[in-house]
Design an enzyme around this catalytic site. Structure first.
Site, short mmCIF file in Angstrom:
data_model
loop_
_atom_site.label_atom_id
_atom_site.label_comp_id
_atom_site.label_asym_id
_atom_site.label_seq_id
_atom_site.Cartn_x
_atom_site.Cartn_y
_atom_site.Cartn_z
N SER A 91 9.83 -3.99 -15.43
CA SER A 91 10.07 -3.19 -16.62
C SER A 91 8.95 -3.45 -17.60
O SER A 91 8.54 -4.60 -17.79
CB SER A 91 11.42 -3.59 -17.22
OG SER A 91 11.37 -3.43 -18.61
N LYS A 92 8.47 -2.38 -18.23
CA LYS A 92 7.35 -2.56 -19.18
C LYS A 92 7.77 -3.45 -20.34
O LYS A 92 6.95 -3.97 -21.07
CB LYS A 92 6.86 -1.20 -19.68
CG LYS A 92 6.06 -0.49 -18.60
CD LYS A 92 5.26 0.68 -19.13
CE LYS A 92 4.51 1.31 -17.97
NZ LYS A 92 3.98 2.61 -18.22
N ARG A 93 9.08 -3.60 -20.51
CA ARG A 93 9.55 -4.43 -21.63
C ARG A 93 9.70 -5.90 -21.25
O ARG A 93 10.01 -6.73 -22.09
CB ARG A 93 10.87 -3.88 -22.15
CG ARG A 93 10.69 -2.66 -23.03
CD ARG A 93 12.01 -2.23 -23.62
NE ARG A 93 12.91 -1.79 -22.58
CZ ARG A 93 12.92 -0.57 -22.06
NH1 ARG A 93 12.10 0.33 -22.51
NH2 ARG A 93 13.78 -0.24 -21.12
N ASP A 94 9.50 -6.22 -19.96
CA ASP A 94 9.64 -7.60 -19.52
C ASP A 94 8.50 -8.44 -20.10
O ASP A 94 7.35 -8.35 -19.67
CB ASP A 94 9.60 -7.64 -17.98
CG ASP A 94 9.78 -9.05 -17.44
OD1 ASP A 94 9.65 -10.00 -18.23
OD2 ASP A 94 10.03 -9.19 -16.24
#
Ligand code: GLU
Length: 490
Positions: A253-256
């Site tokens: 996930s790009k938010r990881d």
């Protein structure tokens, strides 16, 4: 005909490791076959475009060494290479399909489409466009225009046969016609074509032979193939690269935030482009065997899509750190200075005597084999750059030992008049301390190292002393001696 491949980012954010890997696979494949690699900017989704993102993509690709032969920011025979500069070309091609009766204006509003979708879902059917505007009479059309409705243009999906193609990575793929979702939009109501339309026109006109892109695009491929067919064009060959997986085995996930995901961040943390280049090449592809370190030319020679894995590629951040460390060790301190400077200069900014390049090169040489990225240099070498050095327990014990004050006292006395503050000079100084005090080995070196660094172990003592320089060494020793039992106050 030689191969032509392209990387076609939408300028909606920063260059992600997934995008960089896609660009790299295209580049390696093109270079392996002696063909062309092209950079195209796909900016038809106006609402999502981010200013300067395209420029940033280009800068980061160049930094990685993924140079393009043609494309945005460089030019070439098939330009323009930015979608919004190609609107006339798309318009002509929409007209061509209109003349063939393959597209039509759709006046359904967003709300009406939402109702149609709800009805289908309520009946348990797959969502697809109803085809309501397919057969509008002239009067019906005029009535909608009078209402001020702005139409989209839809492609008439004629085939009720499955769409099939052979993917270079995933093998034979078949998409059932229901999955296409009925007549799909090719031009939005603002007059701008959608990605699925522009990409087909561009790939054809730019003579793209192979489309290598992320697996998330696989569901777009059937629509694109229908458009290729409608124009009577031969489609390129497709290869869909597997997803990148995080440590939990799920799609990254790009938010990881546990993983650095954007190329500009790697630049910021002092990673080397060739390490990322090497690492990304092995992210989902293997040349076979155990070896992991490859030069650019070796990767170009070995690369092929037949060895790209079908399953997701696990992102191993520890491996990247190891690989970067490897490349750092292979560079001389002089070579690393331009990249390391911006991490070192702030760390020594408060020093009374400004450090010069020679100092920084020596500092890099002393510590580069211990770091996995350049931003760690001032951290790993903090005892030499910081003025507030903490004293570790074993160092404190050494300083409290009676030998310590004898050694430090002699050192300070000799150091005051000492002029040669080079590593060799420090060696002689320590020899003199040994002669004067009769202390040698650990009894000699441990108190000195403990007093100047707050610890018993570290890089070469002579070089460390030379780097700290006379003023700082005397200052630290003075503080260490000032306290009874030679307890240092650093
Ligand atoms: N513009 C698309 C993206 O940024 C690339 C599509 C393609 O390669 O066909 O994901």
């Amino acid at each position: 005909m030689s191969v032509r491949l392209r990387y076609a980012p939408s300028p909606t954010g920063h260059l992600h490791i997934g995008g960089a890997r896609t660009a790299l696979f295209n580049y390696l494949f093109a270079k392996h076959h002696g063909g062309a690699f092209i950079l195209r900017i796909e900016d038809t989704d106006l609402d999502r475009n981010v200013e300067s993102a395209a420029q940033e993509f280009a800068d980061n690709l160049r930094w990685l060494g993924i140079e393009w032969d043609e494309g945005a920011f460089s030019g070439g025979d098939y330009g323009p290479y930015v979608s919004t500069e190609r609107l006339d070309i798309y318009r002509r091609h929409v007209d061509e399909l209109r003349d063939k009766g393959m597209v039509y204006e759709c006046y359904c509003s967003e709300d009406e489409l939402a109702v149609q979708r709800e009805e289908l879902l309520a009946r348990g059917e797959m969502v697809r466009y109803s085809g309501r505007c397919r057969h509008l009479s002239k009067e019906e059309r005029e009535a909608r225009i009078r209402e001020g409705r702005k139409p989209t243009v839809r492609f008439r999906v004629m085939d009720d046969e499955p769409v099939a193609f052979t993917d270079l990575i995933r093998g034979d793929m078949i998409f059932e016609p229901q999955g296409i979702g009925g007549d799909f939009v090719v031009v939005k109501s603002n007059g701008i074509p959608v990605y699925n339309f522009a990409v087909v026109v561009d790939d054809h006109l730019m003579n793209i032979t192979h489309v290598v892109r992320g697996e998330e695009h696989i569901s777009n491929t059937p629509r694109q193939l229908l458009l290729f067919k409608a124009f009577g064009w031969t489609a390129p060959v497709f290869g869909h690269v597997p997803l990148i997986l995080g440590a939990d085995g799920k799609k990254l996930s790009k938010r990881d935030e546990s993983i650095i995901q954007f190329i500009d961040q790697y630049r910021e943390y002092g990673y080397l482009p060739e390490a990322i280049f090497n690492f990304l090449a092995l992210l989902g592809w293997t040349p076979g065997g155990e070896r992991e370190i490859f030069s650019r030319d070796e990767l170009i020679t070995a690369f092929g899509l037949n060895r790209v894995n079908r399953s997701g590629a696990f992102f191993d951040a520890a491996k990247l750190a190891w690989m970067n460390g490897h490349y750092l060790r292979n560079h001389s301190a002089e070579e690393l200075l331009p990249l390391a400077r911006r991490f070192l200069e702030p760390a020594v900014a408060g020093w009374q005597t400004p450090v010069n390049d020679a100092w920084m090169i020596e500092f890099i040489a002393l510590y580069k084999d211990q770091v996995s990225c350049l931003s760690e240099l001032p951290v790993v070498g903090s005892v030499l750059v910081s003025d507030s050095v903490s004293v570790e327990a074993d160092a404190r014990e050494t300083l409290e030992n009676e030998h310590a004050s004898t050694v430090l006292d002699a050192f300070v006395k000799l150091a005051h008049a000492w002029t040669d503050w080079t590593p060799d000079g420090m060696k002689s100084l320590l020899k003199d301390v040994q002669t004067v005090t009769g202390k040698k080995g650990k009894e000699l070196f441990f108190p000195v190292r403990a007093a100047i660094t707050g610890r018993l172990h570290g890089p070469d003592l002579n070089r460390s002393l030379a780097l700290l320089g006379r003023t700082r060494v005397l200052d630290r020793l003075g503080k260490a001696l000032a306290v009874s039992g030679a307890r240092p106050v650093l």
